[in-house]
Design a protein around this motif. Sequence first.
Motif, PDB file in Angstrom:
ATOM      1  N   ALA A  12      11.790  17.595 -26.440  1.00 31.50           N
ATOM      2  CA  ALA A  12      12.513  17.355 -27.548  1.00 31.50           C
ATOM      3  C   ALA A  12      12.079  16.274 -28.528  1.00 31.50           C
ATOM      4  N   VAL A  13      12.062  16.774 -29.723  1.00 34.23           N
ATOM      5  CA  VAL A  13      11.644  15.878 -31.076  1.00 34.23           C
ATOM      6  C   VAL A  13      12.736  15.651 -31.936  1.00 34.23           C
ATOM      7  N   THR A  14      12.914  14.540 -32.166  1.00 31.92           N
ATOM      8  CA  THR A  14      13.854  14.207 -33.468  1.00 31.92           C
ATOM      9  C   THR A  14      13.086  14.026 -34.606  1.00 31.92           C
ATOM     10  N   LEU A  15      13.545  15.038 -35.494  1.00 35.83           N
ATOM     11  CA  LEU A  15      12.801  15.202 -36.922  1.00 35.83           C
ATOM     12  C   LEU A  15      13.519  14.497 -38.003  1.00 35.83           C
ATOM     13  N   LEU A  16      12.958  13.184 -38.371  1.00 35.71           N
ATOM     14  CA  LEU A  16      13.486  12.669 -39.749  1.00 35.71           C
ATOM     15  C   LEU A  16      12.801  13.096 -40.950  1.00 35.71           C
ATOM     16  N   ALA A  17      13.811  13.969 -41.680  1.00 31.18           N
ATOM     17  CA  ALA A  17      13.107  14.426 -43.090  1.00 31.18           C
ATOM     18  C   ALA A  17      13.544  13.612 -44.069  1.00 31.18           C
ATOM     19  N   ASN A  18      12.401  13.867 -45.048  1.00 35.31           N
ATOM     20  CA  ASN A  18      12.754  13.193 -46.526  1.00 35.31           C
ATOM     21  C   ASN A  18      12.294  14.554 -47.485  1.00 35.31           C
ATOM     22  N   PRO A  19      13.317  15.152 -47.728  1.00 34.46           N
ATOM     23  CA  PRO A  19      12.914  16.245 -48.821  1.00 34.46           C
ATOM     24  C   PRO A  19      12.114  15.741 -50.174  1.00 34.46           C
ATOM     25  N   ALA A  20      12.550  14.597 -50.541  1.00 29.47           N
ATOM     26  CA  ALA A  20      12.166  14.107 -51.710  1.00 29.47           C
ATOM     27  C   ALA A  20      10.547  13.897 -51.537  1.00 29.47           C
ATOM     28  N   ALA A  21       9.980  13.569 -50.534  1.00 25.71           N
ATOM     29  CA  ALA A  21       8.814  13.201 -50.392  1.00 25.71           C
ATOM     30  C   ALA A  21       7.585  14.256 -50.563  1.00 25.71           C
ATOM     31  N   ALA A  30       8.855  20.010 -43.422  1.00 22.84           N
ATOM     32  CA  ALA A  30       9.975  19.793 -42.278  1.00 22.84           C
ATOM     33  C   ALA A  30      10.686  21.075 -41.596  1.00 22.84           C
ATOM     34  N   ALA A  31      10.827  22.164 -42.479  1.00 24.11           N
ATOM     35  CA  ALA A  31      11.677  23.161 -41.879  1.00 24.11           C
ATOM     36  C   ALA A  31      10.442  24.151 -41.045  1.00 24.11           C
TER      37      ALA A  31
END
Length: 309
Positions: A12-21, A30-31
């Motif tokens: 399992a992985v928690t993906l912390l996304a920042n679409p602005a980067a 990220a997707a």
Amino acid sequence: MTPVGGDAAPSAVTLLANPAAGGRRGGEIAARTARRLLARGVDVDVVAGRDAAETRRRARDCVAAGAGVLAVAGGDGMVHLALQEVAGTSTALAVLPTGSGNDFARVLGIPATPPDAAADVLLGGVRRRIDLGRCAPPEGGDRPLWFGTVLTSGFDSLVVERTERMRRPRGRMRYAAAVLAELGRLRPLPFTIEADGRVQELEAALVAIGNTSCYGGGMRVCPHADPADGRLAVTAVSPATAGQLLRAFPRIYRGTHTAHPLVHTFHAASVRVHTPDMRAYADGEPAGQLPLRAEAVPGAVEVLVPAAA
């Protein structure tokens, strides 16, 4: 180093996304990474906040809930945010570099291209414990700040502040443009540096304290830094003319500037730095007014890196 590839790949992985980067690219990476992990049987929990404060709260909640791997999609700012929560915990940090600088990913050997390369590190890399820097006002009180790359003050602080006000160009070219703009305002600053109890006073244009070697989109300002030796690397640049700094500037990207007579380098486990009326930046993020004390914290975070790193 502990392998995580093959049978030991994370479940399992928690993906912390920042679409602005990185503009749209950040959200796309990220997707894409989430789909690639899901296709390999890895459970993925994607979390994101509307701003930095909410994103950090979500990261804190994930770590508190026992996340095994927190994968950060973004640049050095997002990595810096995540470090505040994963440092000193059992949660491993993975980086999907989609920002303009990506210096933390660079020193870990995590590629920004092709698009799936960083995701493959999640699936077939190894775990490695590395040091972090930790800084706080000398008198204490404020919560200490973790940093993975470089703590800067002096000319660098002024350059970072100008970079934040600029929108173009992107990446290392924006930093280079800010350097050129600030050269006309260059002035020597009276620094006091206390390193492992030894005090020295000097005039300097800048002082950089590195846990790792580079910042500013690949500038190897502290090429002697090793995030596994329990020490910080310090680079102090003596006063110089704008022309001297301009000529030396390309050497910083190669890390060969340390041979210049104006450059003084050393290592220390703890460093206190001060010059009046100056802010410091850690990982390119505000670290507060000087004076600040920084220390190396051995093995403070576990990271996922390529198997050959």
